[in-house]
Design a protein around this motif. Structure first.
Motif, PDB file in Angstrom:
ATOM      1  N   LEU A 181       0.922  -1.030   0.072  1.00  0.00           N
ATOM      2  CA  LEU A 181      -0.047  -0.030   0.073  1.00  0.00           C
ATOM      3  C   LEU A 181       0.853   1.312   0.043  1.00  0.00           C
ATOM      4  CD1 LEU A 181      -2.650  -1.318   2.690  1.00  0.00           C
ATOM      5  CD2 LEU A 181      -2.955  -1.423   0.327  1.00  0.00           C
ATOM      6  N   PRO A 182       0.479   2.235  -0.677  1.00  0.00           N
ATOM      7  CA  PRO A 182       1.151   3.412  -0.740  1.00  0.00           C
ATOM      8  C   PRO A 182       1.481   4.261   0.300  1.00  0.00           C
ATOM      9  CG  PRO A 182      -0.944   3.772  -1.786  1.00  0.00           C
ATOM     10  CD  PRO A 182      -0.640   2.407  -1.606  1.00  0.00           C
ATOM     11  N   ASN A 183       0.592   4.464   1.356  1.00  0.00           N
ATOM     12  CA  ASN A 183       0.676   5.250   2.502  1.00  0.00           C
ATOM     13  C   ASN A 183      -0.519   4.831   3.458  1.00  0.00           C
ATOM     14  OD1 ASN A 183      -1.660   6.638   1.801  1.00  0.00           O
ATOM     15  ND2 ASN A 183      -0.400   7.565   0.044  1.00  0.00           N
ATOM     16  N   ALA A 184      -0.477   5.543   4.931  1.00  0.00           N
ATOM     17  CA  ALA A 184      -1.356   5.109   5.640  1.00  0.00           C
ATOM     18  C   ALA A 184      -2.879   5.602   5.521  1.00  0.00           C
ATOM     19  CB  ALA A 184      -1.018   5.690   6.851  1.00  0.00           C
ATOM     20  N   GLU A 185      -2.979   6.680   4.698  1.00  0.00           N
ATOM     21  CA  GLU A 185      -4.360   7.213   4.294  1.00  0.00           C
ATOM     22  C   GLU A 185      -4.916   6.084   3.643  1.00  0.00           C
ATOM     23  OE1 GLU A 185      -6.303  10.422   1.398  1.00  0.00           O
ATOM     24  OE2 GLU A 185      -4.734  11.122   2.163  1.00  0.00           O
TER      25      GLU A 185
END
Length: 440
Positions: A181-185
């Motif tokens: 996944l690219p980031n926490a968002e």
């Protein structure tokens, strides 16, 4: 064979707690509140600190709107379900709404606080509406001598199910790259979708194995379910003096559950407001899920030793200490300590409240009466977050809102102490006998 079937029904009923508790943990209590504060509501003000305070207030108002809608609809829907023998169908209808709008939260991104509020309101309506009819099935599926233990088992499985998915969601959010996944968002948004899938999948045993209680049509009642629902409500109001102890319990529950509900829905966003890191917020609430499992079972045992009412009073004493401690909360360690205290009493207090109410409810009116029970909890859900939001806006901090919850715990406890639960159970059983004679 009959005992085996009974156990299968109990386990299937309890599994719905496992299924829908993912909404309570990830959506209501943990990931969505922090996401709302740090992502969806970040554009509410130029100053980040002011934006977080406003996000806390708006989150409180969002919960208030959702609970207000459910509170007014619950009694009528409950009476209709009793008349038509449609408790499971109502669970299915509301759960479908909740699952759908929970899944749609995956679309929320930076600054989309209004979209987040709208989808959450509709998801919460589905979650809470389904719970009215799910709870109303408890006196039908459990034997009278087992009702406390079945209710606490449901809550314990809810803690476990909600906690397991929260572990997965937390891993996604903290280590997004590990999961591609690219980031926490993005990880947070996918966690909302995972709740919808989890809720739908693990609801299957409930719909497959839990039987629908037969419809109970009263003498002279309309064949139209909506009209009959209003007729039942009118009858209940006319005969309300029969249920003096039940009404006293409802008022007590209304007060103390206001405090419990506010702590559940506002704890994470309050922690975010005072700059406690999100990993500590989510981790501490995860602690509540798993520590709550043995303590939920412990309260089932405690009810046999002390009695159901006294066990609830003990839990309210602990909650009073939590509210006072929340006023002095400054560090992540403080949050973890208070989370552990919440874990000790949250599941037990709610499970025993549900079973005590169920024991004082006529079986032929369980959905209608649990509609009133849910009204009590939903109006509590209206006032607590509303006060929290108003205090936050007026003072620039939510600490006074936290400590004010002591009033609800002490006031609710005093009213509960006056309830004669044995008399309430006697009146309910007498009403069952009278309704059986009057049924057509």
């Amino acid at each position: 064979m009959e005992e085996k079937r009974y156990k299968r029904i109990i386990n299937a009923w309890c599994m719905y707690d496992w299924a829908n508790s993912a909404f309570a943990t990830t959506i209501m209590a943990t990931v969505l509140p922090t996401f709302y504060s740090s992502v969806a509501g970040i554009t509410l003000a130029v100053d980040p600190n002011q934006a977080r305070v406003l996000a806390s207030s708006y989150w409180g108002y969002t919960n208030t709107i959702a609970m207000l809608i459910v509170a007014f609809a619950a009694p009528v829907l409950g009476a209709i379900a009793d008349h038509s023998g449609a408790k499971k169908r109502f669970v299915g209808g509301f759960a479908t709404v909740g699952i759908l709008f929970t899944a749609l939260l995956v679309l929320v991104s930076t600054g989309n606080w209004l979209m987040a509020s709208a989808f959450y309101i509709l998801g919460r309506i589905g979650f809470s509406g389904a719970n009215i009819f799910y709870d109303s099935l408890l006196p039908h599926v459990a034997k009278p001598e087992d009702i406390d233990q079945v209710s606490t088992k449901g809550y314990a499985l809810g803690y476990l199910g909600g906690g397991l998915l929260l572990v997965i969601n937390l891993a996604w959010i903290m280590f997004p790259q590990v999961f591609g996944l690219p980031n926490a968002e993005v990880a947070s948004r996918l966690s909302f979708l995972s709740v919808a899938v989890w809720w739908a999948l693990f609801s299957i045993p409930f719909f497959r194995y839990v039987p629908e209680p037969p419809a109970t049509v009263m003498h002279g009642e309309s064949a139209n379910p909506v009209r009959a629902g209003f007729q039942r409500l009118g009858h209940t109001f006319r005969e309300v003096r029969q249920y003096k102890e039940l009404l006293k319990f409802l008022l007590a529950f209304w007060l103390y559950n206001d405090g419990i509900g506010t702590i559940i829905t506002m704890a994470a966003i309050f922690g975010a407001e005072i700059n406690i890191p999100s990993e500590h917020l989510i981790g501490a609430i995860l602690l509540v899920q798993f520590v709550g499992i043995p303590f939920s079972f412990a309260f089932g045992w405690l009810a046999r030793q002390l009695g159901t009412k006294r066990s609830i009073l003990l839990a309210l004493g602990v909650y009073s200490l939590i509210a006072v401690g929340g006023y002095f909360l400054h560090t992540a360690l403080h949050f973890w300590i208070l989370a552990f205290m919440v874990a000790m009493v949250q599941g037990g207090s709610q499970a025993l409240s549900r079973s005590l109410y169920g024991a004082m409810t006529p079986k032929a009116k369980t959905a209608e009466f649990f509609g009133f029970y849910d009204v009590s909890s939903k109006f509590a859900g209206i006032i607590g977050p509303l006060v929290f939001g108003l205090v936050g806006q007026l003072t620039g901090s939510s600490r006074l809102g936290i400590v004010s919850l002591v009033v609800f715990f002490i006031g609710g406890g005093l009213l509960l102490a006056w309830v004669d639960e044995k008399e309430g159970i006697r009146v309910a059983r007498a009403e069952d006998e009278a309704l059986a004679k009057a049924a057509v």
